[in-house]
Design an enzyme around this catalytic site. Sequence first.
Site, PDB file in Angstrom:
ATOM      1  N   SER A  12      31.224  34.632  32.287  1.00  0.00           N
ATOM      2  CA  SER A  12      30.381  35.539  33.286  1.00  0.00           C
ATOM      3  C   SER A  12      30.998  36.105  34.306  1.00  0.00           C
ATOM      4  CB  SER A  12      28.787  34.778  33.016  1.00  0.00           C
ATOM      5  OG  SER A  12      28.085  35.674  33.586  1.00  0.00           O
ATOM      6  N   HIS A  37      31.757  37.932  29.598  1.00  0.00           N
ATOM      7  CA  HIS A  37      30.089  38.364  29.305  1.00  0.00           C
ATOM      8  C   HIS A  37      29.740  38.730  30.819  1.00  0.00           C
ATOM      9  CE1 HIS A  37      26.339  37.110  28.117  1.00  0.00           C
ATOM     10  NE2 HIS A  37      26.280  36.255  29.404  1.00  0.00           N
ATOM     11  N   ASP A  39      27.152  40.619  32.249  1.00  0.00           N
ATOM     12  CA  ASP A  39      25.343  40.173  32.550  1.00  0.00           C
ATOM     13  C   ASP A  39      24.844  41.503  33.395  1.00  0.00           C
ATOM     14  OD1 ASP A  39      24.299  37.632  31.344  1.00  0.00           O
ATOM     15  OD2 ASP A  39      26.219  36.862  32.659  1.00  0.00           O
ATOM     16  N   MET A  41      21.033  43.439  34.825  1.00  0.00           N
ATOM     17  CA  MET A  41      19.603  42.681  34.670  1.00  0.00           C
ATOM     18  C   MET A  41      19.518  43.836  36.272  1.00  0.00           C
ATOM     19  SD  MET A  41      20.316  39.314  36.471  1.00  0.00           S
ATOM     20  CE  MET A  41      21.611  37.987  35.987  1.00  0.00           C
ATOM     21  N   HIS A  70      25.521  41.615  27.513  1.00  0.00           N
ATOM     22  CA  HIS A  70      23.984  40.590  27.497  1.00  0.00           C
ATOM     23  C   HIS A  70      22.665  41.822  28.928  1.00  0.00           C
ATOM     24  CE1 HIS A  70      21.113  36.554  29.060  1.00  0.00           C
ATOM     25  NE2 HIS A  70      20.265  37.731  28.449  1.00  0.00           N
ATOM     26  N   MET A  72      19.863  41.997  29.586  1.00  0.00           N
ATOM     27  CA  MET A  72      17.922  41.859  30.291  1.00  0.00           C
ATOM     28  C   MET A  72      17.537  43.186  31.287  1.00  0.00           C
ATOM     29  SD  MET A  72      20.184  38.118  32.200  1.00  0.00           S
ATOM     30  CE  MET A  72      21.866  38.996  31.955  1.00  0.00           C
ATOM     31  N   MET A 141      19.337  31.050  25.691  1.00  0.00           N
ATOM     32  CA  MET A 141      19.636  31.097  26.967  1.00  0.00           C
ATOM     33  C   MET A 141      18.957  29.537  27.498  1.00  0.00           C
ATOM     34  SD  MET A 141      19.773  33.511  28.364  1.00  0.00           S
ATOM     35  CE  MET A 141      20.537  33.815  30.018  1.00  0.00           C
ATOM     36  N   PHE A 147      19.777  34.639  37.198  1.00  0.00           N
ATOM     37  CA  PHE A 147      20.946  33.890  38.154  1.00  0.00           C
ATOM     38  C   PHE A 147      21.573  33.484  37.494  1.00  0.00           C
ATOM     39  CE2 PHE A 147      16.400  34.640  40.093  1.00  0.00           C
ATOM     40  CZ  PHE A 147      17.001  35.256  41.094  1.00  0.00           C
ATOM     41  N   GLY A 149      24.565  29.481  38.233  1.00  0.00           N
ATOM     42  CA  GLY A 149      25.053  28.971  39.223  1.00  0.00           C
ATOM     43  C   GLY A 149      23.711  27.635  38.833  1.00  0.00           C
ATOM     44  N   ASP A 183      23.571  29.985  26.630  1.00  0.00           N
ATOM     45  CA  ASP A 183      24.365  30.886  28.746  1.00  0.00           C
ATOM     46  C   ASP A 183      23.671  30.071  29.423  1.00  0.00           C
ATOM     47  OD1 ASP A 183      24.832  32.598  30.183  1.00  0.00           O
ATOM     48  OD2 ASP A 183      23.888  34.910  29.069  1.00  0.00           O
ATOM     49  N   GLY A 185      24.596  26.923  32.751  1.00  0.00           N
ATOM     50  CA  GLY A 185      24.490  26.220  33.254  1.00  0.00           C
ATOM     51  C   GLY A 185      26.035  25.084  32.056  1.00  0.00           C
ATOM     52  N   SER A 206      30.051  29.726  37.114  1.00  0.00           N
ATOM     53  CA  SER A 206      29.620  29.780  37.853  1.00  0.00           C
ATOM     54  C   SER A 206      30.964  28.289  37.280  1.00  0.00           C
ATOM     55  CB  SER A 206      28.887  28.478  38.210  1.00  0.00           C
ATOM     56  OG  SER A 206      28.187  28.327  37.230  1.00  0.00           O
TER      57      SER A 206
HETATM   58  C1  DX5 Z   1      21.902  34.067  33.991  1.00  0.00           C
HETATM   59  C2  DX5 Z   1      22.675  34.949  32.794  1.00  0.00           C
HETATM   60  C3  DX5 Z   1      24.594  33.407  32.659  1.00  0.00           C
HETATM   61  C4  DX5 Z   1      24.905  33.028  34.261  1.00  0.00           C
HETATM   62  C5  DX5 Z   1      25.656  31.574  33.702  1.00  0.00           C
HETATM   63  O1  DX5 Z   1      21.019  34.795  33.636  1.00  0.00           O
HETATM   64  O2  DX5 Z   1      22.338  35.535  31.492  1.00  0.00           O
HETATM   65  O3  DX5 Z   1      25.297  34.166  32.344  1.00  0.00           O
HETATM   66  O4  DX5 Z   1      25.765  33.879  34.711  1.00  0.00           O
HETATM   67  O5  DX5 Z   1      26.401  31.504  34.930  1.00  0.00           O
HETATM   68  P1  DX5 Z   1      26.256  29.756  34.739  1.00  0.00           P
HETATM   69  O6  DX5 Z   1      27.150  29.787  33.379  1.00  0.00           O
HETATM   70  O7  DX5 Z   1      26.603  29.755  35.960  1.00  0.00           O
HETATM   71  O8  DX5 Z   1      24.965  28.804  34.634  1.00  0.00           O
HETATM   72 ZN    ZN Z   2      24.135  36.445  30.105  1.00  0.00          ZN
END
Ligand code: DX5
Ligand code: ZN
Length: 232
Positions: A12, A37, A39, A41, A70, A72, A141, A147, A149, A183, A185, A206
């Site tokens: 990501s 990936h 993201d 938002m 993705h 959001m 998810m 976010f 991390g 997706d 952690g 991360s």
């Molecule tokens: C969260 C995102 C993820 C996120 C993954 O809303 O959709 O893609 O950035 O990041 P890590 O791998 O750090 O959890």
């Molecule tokens: Zn994502």
Amino acid sequence: MSSNNTLRLAPSILSADFARLGEEVRAIEAAGCDLVHFDVMDNHYVPNLTIGPLVCEAIRPHVSIPIDVHLMVEPVDAIIPLFAKAGANIITFHPEASKHVDRSLSMIRELGCKAGLVLNPATSLEWLDHVMDKLDMVLLMSVNPGFGGQKFIPSTLAKLRQVRARIDAHKAAGGQDIWLEVDGGVKTDNIHEIVQAGADTCVAGSAVFGAPDADGGYRGVMQALRRAAHPS
Ligand code: DX5
Ligand code: ZN
């Protein structure tokens, strides 16, 4: 369980250095990842604001691997064609953010992209019931979106097993292939149980972009994730 050892890694870029994004996406492709990936938002569906179609278009010439967008965002329909035009290959959205889920999925495919639904930790699998034939991907998810991390939510594993069973039953009945992505952690210490539970595609933000150079940087972490997923 996933029927084979397929593992697609999708870093990501939320955790990348945005001031050097072209260089960053070239580096992750060179390091052996399978998807980028991306993201998106909107500070409405989620409490954060990131990147849009212009940035997708800007990174497109820097990579040959698919860009996995993705969304959001709410609503979703107006932004879908802009991402298709900007070079997205896969577009996923959260069903509760669309008034007409079937229509949004169809629109993504009509624009030549793969289509998928994203389910939050508390979102029911019932959203999949009547659209299995319209899906190329299901994205679960394993954190609440918004976010990078965050910590992996363990109940995702049981949910993954249920979606894997649905996909396998769909395929056994003559249906198309559907990728199962996770997706949030994902790290070397939990990726084994995640693929055991049925995921074939893992987002890692991360874990990839925070990889220390001393451990081989992006290539090192990608290899470590693959080894940890399928220890021989
Ligand atoms: C969260 C995102 C993820 C996120 C993954 O809303 O959709 O893609 O950035 O990041 P890590 O791998 O750090 O959890
Ligand atoms: Zn994502």
